[in-house]
Design a protein around this motif. Structure first.
Motif, PDB file in Angstrom:
ATOM      1  N   THR A 198       0.835  -1.208   0.000  1.00 25.72           N
ATOM      2  CA  THR A 198       0.000   0.000   0.000  1.00 25.72           C
ATOM      3  C   THR A 198       0.865   1.251   0.000  1.00 25.72           C
ATOM      4  O   THR A 198       0.522   2.264  -0.614  1.00 25.72           O
ATOM      5  CB  THR A 198      -0.970   0.001   1.198  1.00 25.72           C
ATOM      6  N   GLN A 199       2.035   1.186   0.654  1.00 23.86           N
ATOM      7  CA  GLN A 199       2.940   2.330   0.619  1.00 23.86           C
ATOM      8  C   GLN A 199       3.647   2.432  -0.734  1.00 23.86           C
ATOM      9  O   GLN A 199       3.940   3.531  -1.205  1.00 23.86           O
ATOM     10  CB  GLN A 199       3.965   2.229   1.748  1.00 23.86           C
ATOM     11  N   ALA A 200       3.918   1.282  -1.348  1.00 25.05           N
ATOM     12  CA  ALA A 200       4.504   1.305  -2.691  1.00 25.05           C
ATOM     13  C   ALA A 200       3.517   1.903  -3.694  1.00 25.05           C
ATOM     14  O   ALA A 200       3.901   2.675  -4.584  1.00 25.05           O
ATOM     15  CB  ALA A 200       4.903  -0.109  -3.114  1.00 25.05           C
ATOM     16  N   PHE A 201       2.237   1.548  -3.543  1.00 24.03           N
ATOM     17  CA  PHE A 201       1.205   2.163  -4.384  1.00 24.03           C
ATOM     18  C   PHE A 201       1.172   3.671  -4.169  1.00 24.03           C
ATOM     19  O   PHE A 201       1.012   4.450  -5.113  1.00 24.03           O
ATOM     20  CB  PHE A 201      -0.170   1.571  -4.062  1.00 24.03           C
ATOM     21  N   ALA A 202       1.304   4.071  -2.910  1.00 30.30           N
ATOM     22  CA  ALA A 202       1.308   5.502  -2.598  1.00 30.30           C
ATOM     23  C   ALA A 202       2.485   6.196  -3.270  1.00 30.30           C
ATOM     24  O   ALA A 202       2.346   7.296  -3.818  1.00 30.30           O
ATOM     25  CB  ALA A 202       1.366   5.704  -1.083  1.00 30.30           C
ATOM     26  N   MET A 203       3.641   5.549  -3.226  1.00 28.39           N
ATOM     27  CA  MET A 203       4.835   6.118  -3.853  1.00 28.39           C
ATOM     28  C   MET A 203       4.617   6.328  -5.352  1.00 28.39           C
ATOM     29  O   MET A 203       4.880   7.414  -5.889  1.00 28.39           O
ATOM     30  CB  MET A 203       6.025   5.187  -3.622  1.00 28.39           C
ATOM     31  N   VAL A 204       4.126   5.294  -6.021  1.00 31.92           N
ATOM     32  CA  VAL A 204       3.892   5.381  -7.466  1.00 31.92           C
ATOM     33  C   VAL A 204       2.847   6.452  -7.781  1.00 31.92           C
ATOM     34  O   VAL A 204       2.997   7.243  -8.722  1.00 31.92           O
ATOM     35  CB  VAL A 204       3.444   4.013  -8.016  1.00 31.92           C
ATOM     36  N   THR A 205       1.790   6.480  -6.975  1.00 28.57           N
ATOM     37  CA  THR A 205       0.725   7.463  -7.199  1.00 28.57           C
ATOM     38  C   THR A 205       1.241   8.885  -7.009  1.00 28.57           C
ATOM     39  O   THR A 205       0.886   9.795  -7.772  1.00 28.57           O
ATOM     40  CB  THR A 205      -0.452   7.204  -6.243  1.00 28.57           C
ATOM     41  N   LEU A 206       2.069   9.095  -6.003  1.00 25.54           N
ATOM     42  CA  LEU A 206       2.625  10.427  -5.762  1.00 25.54           C
ATOM     43  C   LEU A 206       3.500  10.879  -6.932  1.00 25.54           C
ATOM     44  O   LEU A 206       3.439  12.042  -7.351  1.00 25.54           O
ATOM     45  CB  LEU A 206       3.426  10.425  -4.462  1.00 25.54           C
ATOM     46  N   TYR A 212       1.645  14.751 -13.437  1.00 23.73           N
ATOM     47  CA  TYR A 212       0.417  15.447 -13.855  1.00 23.73           C
ATOM     48  C   TYR A 212       0.488  16.935 -13.524  1.00 23.73           C
ATOM     49  O   TYR A 212       0.138  17.788 -14.349  1.00 23.73           O
ATOM     50  CB  TYR A 212      -0.793  14.814 -13.171  1.00 23.73           C
ATOM     51  N   LEU A 213       0.957  17.253 -12.321  1.00 25.39           N
ATOM     52  CA  LEU A 213       1.021  18.654 -11.898  1.00 25.39           C
ATOM     53  C   LEU A 213       2.025  19.443 -12.728  1.00 25.39           C
ATOM     54  O   LEU A 213       1.812  20.626 -13.023  1.00 25.39           O
ATOM     55  CB  LEU A 213       1.378  18.732 -10.410  1.00 25.39           C
ATOM     56  N   LYS A 215       2.780  18.807 -15.887  1.00 24.58           N
ATOM     57  CA  LYS A 215       2.147  19.027 -17.187  1.00 24.58           C
ATOM     58  C   LYS A 215       1.047  20.078 -17.111  1.00 24.58           C
ATOM     59  O   LYS A 215       0.807  20.811 -18.077  1.00 24.58           O
ATOM     60  CB  LYS A 215       1.579  17.711 -17.716  1.00 24.58           C
ATOM     61  N   ALA A 216       0.386  20.144 -15.951  1.00 21.21           N
ATOM     62  CA  ALA A 216      -0.675  21.137 -15.764  1.00 21.21           C
ATOM     63  C   ALA A 216      -0.123  22.492 -15.338  1.00 21.21           C
ATOM     64  O   ALA A 216      -0.891  23.428 -15.100  1.00 21.21           O
ATOM     65  CB  ALA A 216      -1.670  20.637 -14.727  1.00 21.21           C
ATOM     66  N   LYS A 217       1.214  22.577 -15.204  1.00 14.81           N
ATOM     67  CA  LYS A 217       1.899  23.806 -14.801  1.00 14.81           C
ATOM     68  C   LYS A 217       1.423  24.290 -13.425  1.00 14.81           C
ATOM     69  O   LYS A 217       1.140  25.473 -13.220  1.00 14.81           O
ATOM     70  CB  LYS A 217       1.698  24.901 -15.850  1.00 14.81           C
ATOM     71  N   LYS A 218       1.341  23.329 -12.508  1.00 14.87           N
ATOM     72  CA  LYS A 218       0.954  23.653 -11.138  1.00 14.87           C
ATOM     73  C   LYS A 218       2.074  23.249 -10.185  1.00 14.87           C
ATOM     74  O   LYS A 218       3.064  22.645 -10.590  1.00 14.87           O
ATOM     75  CB  LYS A 218      -0.355  22.935 -10.781  1.00 14.87           C
ATOM     76  N   ASN A 219       1.915  23.593  -8.924  1.00 16.77           N
ATOM     77  CA  ASN A 219       2.937  23.311  -7.920  1.00 16.77           C
ATOM     78  C   ASN A 219       3.057  21.806  -7.689  1.00 16.77           C
ATOM     79  O   ASN A 219       2.203  21.201  -7.034  1.00 16.77           O
ATOM     80  CB  ASN A 219       2.588  24.030  -6.616  1.00 16.77           C
ATOM     81  N   HIS A 220       4.119  21.213  -8.215  1.00 11.36           N
ATOM     82  CA  HIS A 220       4.278  19.764  -8.108  1.00 11.36           C
ATOM     83  C   HIS A 220       4.964  19.336  -6.816  1.00 11.36           C
ATOM     84  O   HIS A 220       4.976  18.141  -6.477  1.00 11.36           O
ATOM     85  CB  HIS A 220       5.079  19.231  -9.303  1.00 11.36           C
ATOM     86  N   TRP A 221       5.528  20.292  -6.080  1.00 10.47           N
ATOM     87  CA  TRP A 221       6.293  19.933  -4.886  1.00 10.47           C
ATOM     88  C   TRP A 221       5.421  19.313  -3.796  1.00 10.47           C
ATOM     89  O   TRP A 221       5.915  18.568  -2.945  1.00 10.47           O
ATOM     90  CB  TRP A 221       7.018  21.162  -4.335  1.00 10.47           C
ATOM     91  N   ILE A 222       4.130  19.612  -3.808  1.00 11.69           N
ATOM     92  CA  ILE A 222       3.244  19.062  -2.779  1.00 11.69           C
ATOM     93  C   ILE A 222       3.138  17.539  -2.880  1.00 11.69           C
ATOM     94  O   ILE A 222       2.788  16.870  -1.904  1.00 11.69           O
ATOM     95  CB  ILE A 222       1.832  19.685  -2.855  1.00 11.69           C
TER      96      ILE A 222
END
Length: 282
Positions: A198-206, A212-213, A215-222
């Motif tokens: 579940t943490q590995a899934f979280a890592m990949v999702t993050l 995505y952020l 490409k969307a020109k948004k703050n990706h650091w979060i």
């Protein structure tokens, strides 16, 4: 319901004069396992949970707008965090600290026995029945949503329509077969693998959110900074965990941090190349 009776347990702890132990930064694990990275895999759903990310295929079909995703996912995380804190406080106070709680958890009664004893003592017969039902219902509904989300995700990947029951069964049957096989694996081992996955899934999702952020020109650091942190956690854990490769902790942690740094540098390089491509196209 589970939150309500959890809060009632908390109230019972305070009213009946139980003492909640002070916060300690000492390593109180019975086997003295290191806090890093073990703690960040053990404490999963109420902190960072990849399992919640797996619900995306199903939730995308249930909410009217992407903006509602924050309430659905972030709200669920906050609720689970509250539940976890309430029951941890109740367990520590009721059993007078970590040693007493640890003995009950490691006994045949296990966590379910601890929940039953606390609920029965603080909530009475009716409250204890409802609390135990919550303990039973939560895993059942979790399993249901897990299977459903897995089926929908697989269907999306292979572009297999799910409008007919026959098509649903074709995808669901193999997953049920695998789950039946997993019931023969010792639950503590299975649970530890689940915690890491579940943490590995979280890592990949993050990392996916960071892309995505960008490409969307948004703050990706979060999402990028948590992705780096979870990368170090996941790699370090699986290298040194008893159910993993059982490598020396110092070596595992070093490799984990190095892997996280490598992922971060690769990500930054991709961003740099993307910026160059966009400028060239302009």
């Amino acid at each position: 319901m589970f939150i309500y009776y959890g809060c009632r347990c908390r109230g019972g702890i305070l009213v009946n004069g139980y003492h909640i132990p002070e916060v300690s930064f000492q390593n109180l694990h019975p086997a003295k396992l290191s806090l890093w990275p073990m703690m960040f895999v053990t404490i999963a759903c109420g902190a960072i949970s990849g399992f919640h990310a797996t619900q995306s295929p199903m939730m995308a079909r249930c909410i009217k707008s992407e903006k509602l995703g924050r309430q659905a996912f972030y709200g669920a995380m906050i609720a689970e965090g509250v539940i976890a804190l309430v029951w941890v406080a109740a367990g520590l106070a009721f059993y007078n600290g970590v040693p007493g709680l640890g003995k009950v958890i490691l006994s045949k009664a296990g966590a379910a026995g601890a929940v039953f004893e606390i609920s029965k003592s603080l909530l009475g017969p009716v409250g204890s029945v409802l609390a135990i039902l919550g303990v039973i219902v939560c895993p059942i509904t979790t399993g249901d949503t897990a299977f459903r989300s897995a089926r929908l995700a697989l269907a999306d990947i292979i572009k297999y329509p799910q409008d007919k029951i026959k098509n649903r069964l074709i995808l669901a049957a193999p997953m049920f077969a695998v789950s039946i096989f997993l019931t023969f694996v010792q639950f503590p081992i299975l649970w530890r693998y689940m915690g890491w996955l579940t943490q590995a899934f979280a890592m990949v999702t993050l990392w996916a959110c960071s892309v995505y952020l960008v490409k969307a020109k948004k703050n990706h650091w979060i999402s990028t900074l948590p992705a780096v942190f979870m990368s170090a956690v996941c790699v370090s854990y699986i290298l040194q965990a008893p159910e993993g490769f059982r490598v020396n902790a110092v070596f595992s942690n070093t490799v984990g941090i190095a892997a996280a740094a490598a992922f971060f540098l690769i990500f930054l390089n991709k961003i740099k190349n993307q910026d160059k491509s966009m400028k060239s196209a302009a």
